[in-house]
Design a protein around this motif. Structure first.
Motif, PDB file in Angstrom:
ATOM      1  N   LEU A  12       0.860  -1.189   0.000  1.00  0.00           N
ATOM      2  CA  LEU A  12       0.000   0.000   0.000  1.00  0.00           C
ATOM      3  C   LEU A  12       0.892   1.232   0.000  1.00  0.00           C
ATOM      4  O   LEU A  12       1.773   1.370   0.853  1.00  0.00           O
ATOM      5  CB  LEU A  12      -0.908   0.022   1.229  1.00  0.00           C
ATOM      6  CG  LEU A  12      -1.886   1.203   1.304  1.00  0.00           C
ATOM      7  CD1 LEU A  12      -2.962   1.072   0.228  1.00  0.00           C
ATOM      8  CD2 LEU A  12      -2.523   1.290   2.682  1.00  0.00           C
ATOM      9  N   GLN A  13       0.686   2.089  -0.971  1.00  0.00           N
ATOM     10  CA  GLN A  13       1.405   3.347  -1.012  1.00  0.00           C
ATOM     11  C   GLN A  13       0.409   4.471  -0.764  1.00  0.00           C
ATOM     12  O   GLN A  13      -0.666   4.510  -1.377  1.00  0.00           O
ATOM     13  CB  GLN A  13       2.082   3.539  -2.368  1.00  0.00           C
ATOM     14  CG  GLN A  13       3.038   4.713  -2.415  1.00  0.00           C
ATOM     15  CD  GLN A  13       4.001   4.613  -3.587  1.00  0.00           C
ATOM     16  OE1 GLN A  13       4.359   3.521  -4.011  1.00  0.00           O
ATOM     17  NE2 GLN A  13       4.424   5.748  -4.098  1.00  0.00           N
ATOM     18  N   VAL A  14       0.770   5.363   0.146  1.00  0.00           N
ATOM     19  CA  VAL A  14      -0.143   6.444   0.515  1.00  0.00           C
ATOM     20  C   VAL A  14       0.611   7.768   0.528  1.00  0.00           C
ATOM     21  O   VAL A  14       1.833   7.814   0.673  1.00  0.00           O
ATOM     22  CB  VAL A  14      -0.793   6.198   1.897  1.00  0.00           C
ATOM     23  CG1 VAL A  14      -1.468   4.843   1.955  1.00  0.00           C
ATOM     24  CG2 VAL A  14       0.236   6.314   3.010  1.00  0.00           C
ATOM     25  N   GLY A  15      -0.136   8.844   0.375  1.00  0.00           N
ATOM     26  CA  GLY A  15       0.474  10.163   0.435  1.00  0.00           C
ATOM     27  C   GLY A  15      -0.469  11.237  -0.074  1.00  0.00           C
ATOM     28  O   GLY A  15      -1.661  10.997  -0.295  1.00  0.00           O
ATOM     29  N   GLN A  16       0.073  12.416  -0.274  1.00  0.00           N
ATOM     30  CA  GLN A  16      -0.702  13.535  -0.808  1.00  0.00           C
ATOM     31  C   GLN A  16      -0.839  13.366  -2.307  1.00  0.00           C
ATOM     32  O   GLN A  16       0.153  13.296  -3.031  1.00  0.00           O
ATOM     33  CB  GLN A  16       0.005  14.857  -0.498  1.00  0.00           C
ATOM     34  CG  GLN A  16      -0.814  16.088  -0.791  1.00  0.00           C
ATOM     35  CD  GLN A  16      -1.947  16.271   0.205  1.00  0.00           C
ATOM     36  OE1 GLN A  16      -1.721  16.230   1.410  1.00  0.00           O
ATOM     37  NE2 GLN A  16      -3.149  16.477  -0.285  1.00  0.00           N
ATOM     38  N   ALA A  17      -2.074  13.298  -2.788  1.00  0.00           N
ATOM     39  CA  ALA A  17      -2.317  13.043  -4.205  1.00  0.00           C
ATOM     40  C   ALA A  17      -1.741  14.150  -5.078  1.00  0.00           C
ATOM     41  O   ALA A  17      -1.843  15.332  -4.754  1.00  0.00           O
ATOM     42  CB  ALA A  17      -3.814  12.911  -4.460  1.00  0.00           C
ATOM     43  N   ASP A  18      -1.139  13.733  -6.201  1.00  0.00           N
ATOM     44  CA  ASP A  18      -0.619  14.683  -7.173  1.00  0.00           C
ATOM     45  C   ASP A  18      -1.274  14.435  -8.536  1.00  0.00           C
ATOM     46  O   ASP A  18      -0.648  14.639  -9.582  1.00  0.00           O
ATOM     47  CB  ASP A  18       0.905  14.556  -7.280  1.00  0.00           C
ATOM     48  CG  ASP A  18       1.535  15.766  -7.952  1.00  0.00           C
ATOM     49  OD1 ASP A  18       0.918  16.852  -7.909  1.00  0.00           O
ATOM     50  OD2 ASP A  18       2.639  15.626  -8.526  1.00  0.00           O
ATOM     51  N   GLN A  19      -2.506  13.980  -8.509  1.00  0.00           N
ATOM     52  CA  GLN A  19      -3.292  13.768  -9.724  1.00  0.00           C
ATOM     53  C   GLN A  19      -4.766  13.725  -9.344  1.00  0.00           C
ATOM     54  O   GLN A  19      -5.108  13.554  -8.164  1.00  0.00           O
ATOM     55  CB  GLN A  19      -2.905  12.457 -10.413  1.00  0.00           C
ATOM     56  CG  GLN A  19      -3.161  11.225  -9.589  1.00  0.00           C
ATOM     57  CD  GLN A  19      -2.800   9.924 -10.288  1.00  0.00           C
ATOM     58  OE1 GLN A  19      -3.102   8.857  -9.798  1.00  0.00           O
ATOM     59  NE2 GLN A  19      -2.143   9.987 -11.435  1.00  0.00           N
ATOM     60  N   GLN A  20      -5.635  13.877 -10.331  1.00  0.00           N
ATOM     61  CA  GLN A  20      -7.076  13.791 -10.110  1.00  0.00           C
ATOM     62  C   GLN A  20      -7.667  12.837 -11.144  1.00  0.00           C
ATOM     63  O   GLN A  20      -8.255  13.276 -12.143  1.00  0.00           O
ATOM     64  CB  GLN A  20      -7.718  15.174 -10.220  1.00  0.00           C
ATOM     65  CG  GLN A  20      -7.309  16.123  -9.100  1.00  0.00           C
ATOM     66  CD  GLN A  20      -8.001  17.471  -9.207  1.00  0.00           C
ATOM     67  OE1 GLN A  20      -8.171  18.014 -10.290  1.00  0.00           O
ATOM     68  NE2 GLN A  20      -8.414  17.996  -8.071  1.00  0.00           N
ATOM     69  N   PRO A  21      -7.525  11.543 -10.910  1.00  0.00           N
ATOM     70  CA  PRO A  21      -8.026  10.565 -11.880  1.00  0.00           C
ATOM     71  C   PRO A  21      -9.548  10.532 -11.925  1.00  0.00           C
ATOM     72  O   PRO A  21     -10.230  10.946 -10.982  1.00  0.00           O
ATOM     73  CB  PRO A  21      -7.477   9.231 -11.363  1.00  0.00           C
ATOM     74  CG  PRO A  21      -7.274   9.458  -9.903  1.00  0.00           C
ATOM     75  CD  PRO A  21      -6.892  10.904  -9.752  1.00  0.00           C
ATOM     76  N   GLN A  22     -10.052  10.027 -13.048  1.00  0.00           N
ATOM     77  CA  GLN A  22     -11.493   9.828 -13.166  1.00  0.00           C
ATOM     78  C   GLN A  22     -11.947   8.709 -12.232  1.00  0.00           C
ATOM     79  O   GLN A  22     -11.150   7.882 -11.785  1.00  0.00           O
ATOM     80  CB  GLN A  22     -11.840   9.424 -14.600  1.00  0.00           C
ATOM     81  CG  GLN A  22     -11.652  10.500 -15.644  1.00  0.00           C
ATOM     82  CD  GLN A  22     -11.949   9.944 -17.025  1.00  0.00           C
ATOM     83  OE1 GLN A  22     -11.148   9.227 -17.602  1.00  0.00           O
ATOM     84  NE2 GLN A  22     -13.123  10.267 -17.552  1.00  0.00           N
ATOM     85  N   LEU A  23     -13.229   8.692 -11.965  1.00  0.00           N
ATOM     86  CA  LEU A  23     -13.820   7.596 -11.213  1.00  0.00           C
ATOM     87  C   LEU A  23     -13.948   6.400 -12.148  1.00  0.00           C
ATOM     88  O   LEU A  23     -14.626   6.475 -13.179  1.00  0.00           O
ATOM     89  CB  LEU A  23     -15.199   7.997 -10.683  1.00  0.00           C
ATOM     90  CG  LEU A  23     -15.893   6.992  -9.766  1.00  0.00           C
ATOM     91  CD1 LEU A  23     -15.105   6.804  -8.481  1.00  0.00           C
ATOM     92  CD2 LEU A  23     -17.312   7.455  -9.463  1.00  0.00           C
ATOM     93  N   LYS A  24     -13.278   5.304 -11.821  1.00  0.00           N
ATOM     94  CA  LYS A  24     -13.261   4.135 -12.706  1.00  0.00           C
ATOM     95  C   LYS A  24     -14.595   3.397 -12.613  1.00  0.00           C
ATOM     96  O   LYS A  24     -15.032   3.018 -11.523  1.00  0.00           O
ATOM     97  CB  LYS A  24     -12.113   3.201 -12.326  1.00  0.00           C
ATOM     98  CG  LYS A  24     -11.779   2.167 -13.391  1.00  0.00           C
ATOM     99  CD  LYS A  24     -10.474   1.461 -13.053  1.00  0.00           C
ATOM    100  CE  LYS A  24     -10.029   0.578 -14.196  1.00  0.00           C
ATOM    101  NZ  LYS A  24      -8.716  -0.066 -13.892  1.00  0.00           N
ATOM    102  N   PRO A  25     -15.256   3.181 -13.742  1.00  0.00           N
ATOM    103  CA  PRO A  25     -16.583   2.554 -13.715  1.00  0.00           C
ATOM    104  C   PRO A  25     -16.524   1.083 -13.315  1.00  0.00           C
ATOM    105  O   PRO A  25     -15.681   0.327 -13.813  1.00  0.00           O
ATOM    106  CB  PRO A  25     -17.084   2.706 -15.152  1.00  0.00           C
ATOM    107  CG  PRO A  25     -15.853   2.842 -15.985  1.00  0.00           C
ATOM    108  CD  PRO A  25     -14.835   3.529 -15.121  1.00  0.00           C
TER     109      PRO A  25
END
Length: 250
Positions: A161-174
């Protein structure tokens, strides 16, 4: 439909694979530890542990195993372990033999505990407005991973598990429509691939950030692709690796 802060986070879950150059604060890390420790556990055996991988060399080696360039790059990296070693040591020091610790049943309980712990931590991470990616890819080369982690017998790494402050805004995967995955009392055996055409079209409009913003294949094409075709990979060594740790020996 019931909506609250928790359920909104859960139904809008997005996997994050790009993190800013910062590690968890002391408070964030302590909260993750506390949440993990309070996760449900089968028979109160508490057969799971976590490795926090901060050593740069180990992170680099794990990245090579996963073949995913974002792994261990930024953020914090954790390996979640099914751990029967601790209970073995307790039994031995109190004059008992290993009992059922080498049985598949006990390993399955430890694995279930470990997976529950991963999801519990993900929920906590997202509640703190952080991002996470679950890494099944750590087992792309099981024996190499065991060497990197230097684990004792009766332990096995289940997920990263890798965690941290997000540096992207991906789409919601259907996801698959609920009628294909949720049944009342009886499993519905009739699967008609033609009824998945609308879902296939929806999936094809989704951009996967792992592939440089390219659209991905439909769901049914992915299921009939090389992913599930017969071919040899190092993941085929999983069972041997698990048994080499003294697990599932029955």
């Amino acid at each position: 439909m019931i909506r609250n802060q928790t359920t909104i986070k859960q139904v809008t879950h997005r996997t994050i694979r790009a993190f800013k150059e910062r590690t968890l604060t002391t408070d964030e890390l302590e909260m993750i530890k506390e949440v993990a420790s309070q996760t449900a556990t089968s028979m109160f055996m508490q057969q799971t542990s976590i490795l926090h991988i901060t050593d740069r060399s180990k992170r680099d080696k794990i990245r090579q195993i996963t073949n995913q360039e974002y792994v261990g790059k930024n953020g914090d990296l954790f390996i979640f372990i099914a751990d029967l070693y601790r209970n073995q040591q307790i039994r031995q020091q109190l004059g008992k033999d290993d009992g059922r610790l080498h049985k598949t049943d006990i390993f399955m309980q430890a694995m279930q505990d470990t997976v529950l712990r991963v999801q519990n931590v993900v929920n906590a991470v997202e509640s703190m407005d952080l991002g996470a990616v679950i890494l099944g890819s750590i087992n792309n080369d099981p024996f190499a991973l065991l060497d990197v982690l230097e684990l004792p017998p009766l332990t096995y790494p289940i997920l990263g598990l890798q965690v941290g402050q997000a540096d992207q805004q991906p789409q919601l995967k259907p996801r698959l429509p609920i009628e294909f995955t949720f049944f009342e009392n009886t499993y519905q055996r009739q699967v008609d691939v033609k009824q998945m055409s609308d879902y296939d079209q929806l999936v094809q409009t989704y951009y996967d950030l792992r592939a440089a913003n390219r659209r991905i294949d439909s769901f049914t094409k992915q299921i009939t692709s090389q992913k599930l075709n017969c071919h040899k990979t190092k993941r085929d060594d999983l069972w041997r690796a698990i048994q080499s740790q003294g697990l599932c020996r029955d």
